[in-house]
Design an enzyme around this catalytic site. Structure first.
Site, PDB file in Angstrom:
ATOM      1  N   ARG A   1       0.828  -1.212   0.000  1.00 43.31           N
ATOM      2  CA  ARG A   1       0.000   0.000   0.000  1.00 43.31           C
ATOM      3  C   ARG A   1       0.858   1.256   0.000  1.00 43.31           C
ATOM      4  O   ARG A   1       1.026   1.907  -1.029  1.00 43.31           O
ATOM      5  CB  ARG A   1      -0.955  -0.015   1.209  1.00 43.31           C
ATOM      6  CG  ARG A   1      -2.125   0.987   1.105  1.00 43.31           C
ATOM      7  CD  ARG A   1      -1.769   2.428   1.357  1.00 43.31           C
ATOM      8  NE  ARG A   1      -1.209   2.683   2.684  1.00 43.31           N
ATOM      9  CZ  ARG A   1      -0.817   3.877   3.092  1.00 43.31           C
ATOM     10  NH1 ARG A   1      -0.902   4.942   2.289  1.00 43.31           N
ATOM     11  NH2 ARG A   1      -0.276   4.031   4.308  1.00 43.31           N
ATOM     12  N   ASP A   2       1.459   1.575   1.117  1.00 47.27           N
ATOM     13  CA  ASP A   2       2.223   2.815   1.201  1.00 47.27           C
ATOM     14  C   ASP A   2       3.451   2.784   0.297  1.00 47.27           C
ATOM     15  O   ASP A   2       3.884   3.803  -0.233  1.00 47.27           O
ATOM     16  CB  ASP A   2       2.646   3.075   2.650  1.00 47.27           C
ATOM     17  CG  ASP A   2       3.033   4.520   2.901  1.00 47.27           C
ATOM     18  OD1 ASP A   2       2.888   5.335   1.986  1.00 47.27           O
ATOM     19  OD2 ASP A   2       3.487   4.824   4.017  1.00 47.27           O
TER      20      ASP A   2
ATOM     21  N   HIS B   1       5.944   4.969  12.381  1.00 47.21           N
ATOM     22  CA  HIS B   1       5.970   4.914  10.915  1.00 47.21           C
ATOM     23  C   HIS B   1       6.886   6.025  10.419  1.00 47.21           C
ATOM     24  O   HIS B   1       6.576   7.215  10.584  1.00 47.21           O
ATOM     25  CB  HIS B   1       4.540   5.110  10.388  1.00 47.21           C
ATOM     26  CG  HIS B   1       4.412   5.127   8.902  1.00 47.21           C
ATOM     27  ND1 HIS B   1       3.832   4.085   8.205  1.00 47.21           N
ATOM     28  CD2 HIS B   1       4.759   6.045   7.978  1.00 47.21           C
ATOM     29  CE1 HIS B   1       3.825   4.377   6.913  1.00 47.21           C
ATOM     30  NE2 HIS B   1       4.398   5.570   6.758  1.00 47.21           N
TER      31      HIS B   1
ATOM     32  N   HIS C   1       9.428   7.806   7.356  1.00 49.50           N
ATOM     33  CA  HIS C   1       9.918   7.961   5.989  1.00 49.50           C
ATOM     34  C   HIS C   1      11.368   8.433   6.065  1.00 49.50           C
ATOM     35  O   HIS C   1      11.758   9.143   6.995  1.00 49.50           O
ATOM     36  CB  HIS C   1       9.034   8.926   5.209  1.00 49.50           C
ATOM     37  CG  HIS C   1       7.718   8.327   4.834  1.00 49.50           C
ATOM     38  ND1 HIS C   1       7.396   7.936   3.556  1.00 49.50           N
ATOM     39  CD2 HIS C   1       6.630   8.012   5.592  1.00 49.50           C
ATOM     40  CE1 HIS C   1       6.185   7.426   3.525  1.00 49.50           C
ATOM     41  NE2 HIS C   1       5.691   7.458   4.761  1.00 49.50           N
TER      42      HIS C   1
ATOM     43  N   CYS D   1       4.101  10.020  -0.476  1.00 48.70           N
ATOM     44  CA  CYS D   1       2.692  10.408  -0.383  1.00 48.70           C
ATOM     45  C   CYS D   1       2.365  11.389  -1.500  1.00 48.70           C
ATOM     46  O   CYS D   1       3.063  12.399  -1.656  1.00 48.70           O
ATOM     47  CB  CYS D   1       2.409  11.050   0.978  1.00 48.70           C
ATOM     48  SG  CYS D   1       0.717  11.652   1.158  1.00 48.70           S
TER      49      CYS D   1
ATOM     50  N   ASN E   1       9.385   4.973   2.503  1.00 51.73           N
ATOM     51  CA  ASN E   1       9.376   4.458   3.868  1.00 51.73           C
ATOM     52  C   ASN E   1      10.763   3.931   4.236  1.00 51.73           C
ATOM     53  O   ASN E   1      11.579   3.608   3.368  1.00 51.73           O
ATOM     54  CB  ASN E   1       8.387   3.293   3.968  1.00 51.73           C
ATOM     55  CG  ASN E   1       6.965   3.709   3.758  1.00 51.73           C
ATOM     56  OD1 ASN E   1       6.295   4.167   4.671  1.00 51.73           O
ATOM     57  ND2 ASN E   1       6.473   3.559   2.527  1.00 51.73           N
TER      58      ASN E   1
END
Length: 317
Positions: free
Chosen positions: A17-18, A214, A216, A247, A256
């Site tokens: 997903r990300d 989380h 980045h 994003c 990430n």
């Protein structure tokens, strides 16, 4: 070898997903499902597989339901769908009728008005109300309902985010029924001292509800930030195979933190992860072929550490 006295960590794999949401070229559903198979083979036990968003805004997630329909029956593996609004929660709940349904609904609360409007069309107070309703609906349907506080360490439009605000938002989401709360460095601006301080405060505020981090890696500090979070008491971290990600609505955000980076760091520090680094490195090579380019992860490029023979040394007998 891992030190049994060190507290183990859990790593949530977010590459499907990300990791993929910001890719301009569409990754076919079959390749996404193969990626998920590789992640399970590496040792992943929580995987963020899709996002229920408008495909016009995030075309890469247009096949969310198709990906979920193709998920493997993997014992002990939990699958997560990201939900940005109540319609997203409804779509997550609809998977419960499938042969392999989702296990978790991941909601998102943005820590600033400006980014919240860009990302989800809502200010902070609107986001609190919306997420409270989303958490309640997801939990009532039987989904493990958790929430990520996005831009918790800095906003691309407003700059620094007050620590007190993030602590308050975490407390309000805990009161609203979140089973887990993640703090996201969405644009990769955090530094270890900041991470340690905020992590410790949020843990003290919401315990026994667990915290997740989380990161980045925009400025190369994501592994250091993860270690600072670990030392402050966090035991669950997000990462993406190969360090993919970004994003669409956060200018300047890089990928990430790479799963390979976290595996190398934690395992060499005596902290068990439940993953196999060599399997992750092999998965990196495979997915780089799918993407048609090397993946960003530095550990993915360098591999594991092993001494090399001296030049001209005779072969070992």
């Amino acid at each position: 070898m891992s030190d049994p006295a060190a507290a183990a960590v859990s790593i949530v794999e977010v590459a499907p997903r990300d990791g993929l949401q910001n890719e301009s070229g569409f990754v076919e559903t079959g390749n996404k499902l193969q990626l998920i198979d590789h992640l399970i083979g590496m040792g992943a036990r929580r995987i963020e597989v899709a996002s229920f968003v408008n495909p016009r805004r995030v075309p890469q997630m247009a096949d969310a339901e198709a990906v979920i329909a193709g998920l493997p029956a993997a014992f002990g593996v939990r699958f997560i769908g990201l939900c940005l609004n109540e319609r997203g929660v409804d779509r997550a709940i609809a998977t419960l009728a499938a042969a392999r349904p989702l296990d978790e609904a991941g909601c998102v609360l943005v820590a600033t008005d400006s980014f919240g409007i860009i990302n989800q069309g809502q200010r902070i107070e609107d986001g609190i109300a919306a997420n409270s309703a989303m958490l309640k609906k997801a939990a009532a349907a039987g989904l493990y309902a958790q929430v990520t506080i996005s831009a918790a360490f800095g906003c691309p439009y407003e700059g620094a985010v007050p620590e007190d605000r993030v602590v308050e938002l975490a407390a309000r989401m805990a009161a609203a029924g979140a089973r887990e709360i993640a703090l996201a460095d969405t644009i990769g601006v955090a530094v270890p001292a900041q991470v340690a301080a905020l992590t410790a405060r949020v843990i003290a505020t919401i315990a026994p509800i667990p915290i997740r981090l989380h990161f980045h890696d925009t400025r190369g500090l994501a592994p250091a930030n993860a270690w600072a979070g670990y030392q402050a008491g966090c035991r669950t971290f997000d990462s993406a195979l190969g360090g993919l990600g970004g994003c669409p609505f956060a200018p300047g955000a890089a990928g990430n933190v790479g799963t390979e980076e976290l595996l190398y760091m934690f395992e060499k520090s005596g902290v068990a992860t439940g993953y196999d680094l060599h399997s992750a490195l092999a998965a990196n090579v495979w997915f780089a072929g799918v993407m048609g380019r090397p993946l960003p992860s530095r550990a993915g490029k360098a591999g594991d550490f092993a001494p090399r023979p001296l030049p001209g040394a005779p072969p070992a007998l």
